[in-house]
Design an enzyme around this catalytic site. Sequence first.
Site, PDB file in Angstrom:
ATOM      1  N   ASP A  52       0.732  -1.264  -0.082  1.00 13.49           N
ATOM      2  CA  ASP A  52      -0.029   0.106   0.092  1.00 13.49           C
ATOM      3  C   ASP A  52       0.754   1.293   0.089  1.00 13.49           C
ATOM      4  O   ASP A  52       1.584   1.450   0.964  1.00 13.49           O
ATOM      5  CB  ASP A  52      -0.889  -0.032   1.271  1.00 13.49           C
ATOM      6  CG  ASP A  52      -1.708   1.439   1.326  1.00 13.49           C
ATOM      7  OD1 ASP A  52      -2.708   1.342   0.534  1.00 13.49           O
ATOM      8  OD2 ASP A  52      -1.535   2.172   2.165  1.00 13.49           O
ATOM      9  N   TYR A  57       2.821  10.246   0.292  1.00 12.23           N
ATOM     10  CA  TYR A  57       3.878   9.750   1.013  1.00 12.23           C
ATOM     11  C   TYR A  57       5.137  10.460   0.460  1.00 12.23           C
ATOM     12  O   TYR A  57       5.621   9.654  -0.508  1.00 12.23           O
ATOM     13  CB  TYR A  57       3.860   8.336   1.244  1.00 12.23           C
ATOM     14  CG  TYR A  57       2.521   7.842   1.963  1.00 12.23           C
ATOM     15  CD1 TYR A  57       1.702   8.479   2.640  1.00 12.23           C
ATOM     16  CD2 TYR A  57       2.338   6.414   1.687  1.00 12.23           C
ATOM     17  CE1 TYR A  57       0.541   7.864   3.230  1.00 12.23           C
ATOM     18  CE2 TYR A  57       0.980   5.898   2.180  1.00 12.23           C
ATOM     19  CZ  TYR A  57       0.238   6.626   2.837  1.00 12.23           C
ATOM     20  OH  TYR A  57      -1.025   6.155   3.164  1.00 12.23           O
ATOM     21  N   TYR A 201      -5.397   0.100   8.691  1.00 10.50           N
ATOM     22  CA  TYR A 201      -3.946   0.777   8.851  1.00 10.50           C
ATOM     23  C   TYR A 201      -3.926   1.393  10.202  1.00 10.50           C
ATOM     24  O   TYR A 201      -4.587   1.485  10.885  1.00 10.50           O
ATOM     25  CB  TYR A 201      -3.982   2.011   7.728  1.00 10.50           C
ATOM     26  CG  TYR A 201      -4.445   3.287   8.242  1.00 10.50           C
ATOM     27  CD1 TYR A 201      -5.537   3.787   7.288  1.00 10.50           C
ATOM     28  CD2 TYR A 201      -4.387   4.088   8.999  1.00 10.50           C
ATOM     29  CE1 TYR A 201      -6.521   4.919   7.572  1.00 10.50           C
ATOM     30  CE2 TYR A 201      -4.912   5.261   9.132  1.00 10.50           C
ATOM     31  CZ  TYR A 201      -5.889   5.633   8.459  1.00 10.50           C
ATOM     32  OH  TYR A 201      -6.532   7.019   8.784  1.00 10.50           O
ATOM     33  N   GLN A 284      12.282  -5.795  10.497  1.00 10.36           N
ATOM     34  CA  GLN A 284      10.838  -5.561  10.783  1.00 10.36           C
ATOM     35  C   GLN A 284       9.643  -6.288   9.696  1.00 10.36           C
ATOM     36  O   GLN A 284       8.820  -6.530  10.280  1.00 10.36           O
ATOM     37  CB  GLN A 284      10.394  -4.081  10.812  1.00 10.36           C
ATOM     38  CG  GLN A 284      11.243  -3.283  12.060  1.00 10.36           C
ATOM     39  CD  GLN A 284      10.960  -1.894  11.907  1.00 10.36           C
ATOM     40  OE1 GLN A 284      10.231  -1.128  11.199  1.00 10.36           O
ATOM     41  NE2 GLN A 284      11.403  -1.105  12.905  1.00 10.36           N
TER      42      GLN A 284
END
Length: 313
Positions: A52, A57, A201, A284
């Site tokens: 996504d 961004y 989200y 991560q």
Amino acid sequence: MFIRRIHNTDLSVTAVGLGTWAMGNDFFGHVDDSESIYALRAGIDAGINLIDTAPAYGAGHAEEVVGKAIKGYRDQVVVATKCGIVRTKDDFIKNLKPESVMKEIDDSLRRLNTDYIDLYQLHWPDPNTPIEETLEAIEKIKKAGKFRYLGVSNFTPEQMDEVRKITPLVSLQPQYSMLERSIEKNVVSYCQENGLGIISYGTLAGGLLTGKFKQIPAFKEGDFRDKFYDYYHEPEWSKVQEVIKVLKSVARDHNKTVAQVAINWTFSQLGVTSVLVGAKSDKQARENAEACSFTLTLDDLQKINKAIRENLD
Ligand SMILES: NC(=O)c1ccc[n+]([C@@H]2O[C@H](COP(=O)([O-])OP(=O)(O)OC[C@H]3O[C@@H](n4cnc5c(N)ncnc54)[C@H](OP(=O)(O)O)[C@@H]3O)[C@@H](O)[C@H]2O)c1
């Protein structure tokens, strides 16, 4: 990894999707593009298929990074991007005017280095543009084959009704985590009744639900996540810590991390199709990708829900 199909589409998406807001490099502090590309590739290698992103961004930067990372992997991933938030140096401007949307899609395709977007989402409602005008442009773009399915983000049921009167809609992207549960009131049931996927989200509230912050963090310059996720101050901070204590004990029982328990809890909730989680490193991304590979027991869910009720409701 679990895969769920979004109703009325041939899009099958993984339980965990990779979010790319931080990769825009202008809101979550400095992130090296090479680290972002490692994170995206590690997520894909670990089985994640949903990515996504959004022009908002980093004013297109995150899309460029995604475009580089998926080179050679385009057929393996579901690319979701958005339109309707245009960046200025310091601001996020809501703009769903037809001419802006028509420009945004072409910019996104170029930056993502692809011919089509799988899921194109209206990022936020724009109160200054009649939705009919936006959707006329959206339908032209769809006819031209530039995207496959339409989704929305941060829309209410009433606003989704307006869209669905005009054109097919397949998904909603709302904020949803154990700290932000307002969609449980009437949005989840609306999506279920109308066959809309929920791609949520803010699963980790910007990292808070990893349990890694020992005190209220003083984020470095350029890191504004505490302006968007609203729990980095008292009295919310201390309440959240009580919930994190329970997450830590559940995580210990399963030999998992707190982040994995928080992600798994969100995916376990009614109506959720896929949960987006941001990552700044390959480590991560891998950890998050594995978050739904174990089962939270009824006892675990009851313990966590009790902590949420007692501290956050
Ligand atoms: N539609 C919308 O309006 C909207 C709004 C917000 C987000 N989104 C989408 O949802 C995605 C996810 O939300 P988000 O990125 O804002 O927040 P998030 O997923 O809650 O948190 C992501 C941040 O948490 C930290 N983190 C992630 N995994 C970790 C792990 N395993 N261990 C330790 N720290 C970890 C990383 O930052 P540090 O390492 O720096 O702590 C990472 O940048 C976004 O990237 C975006 O695609 C959409």
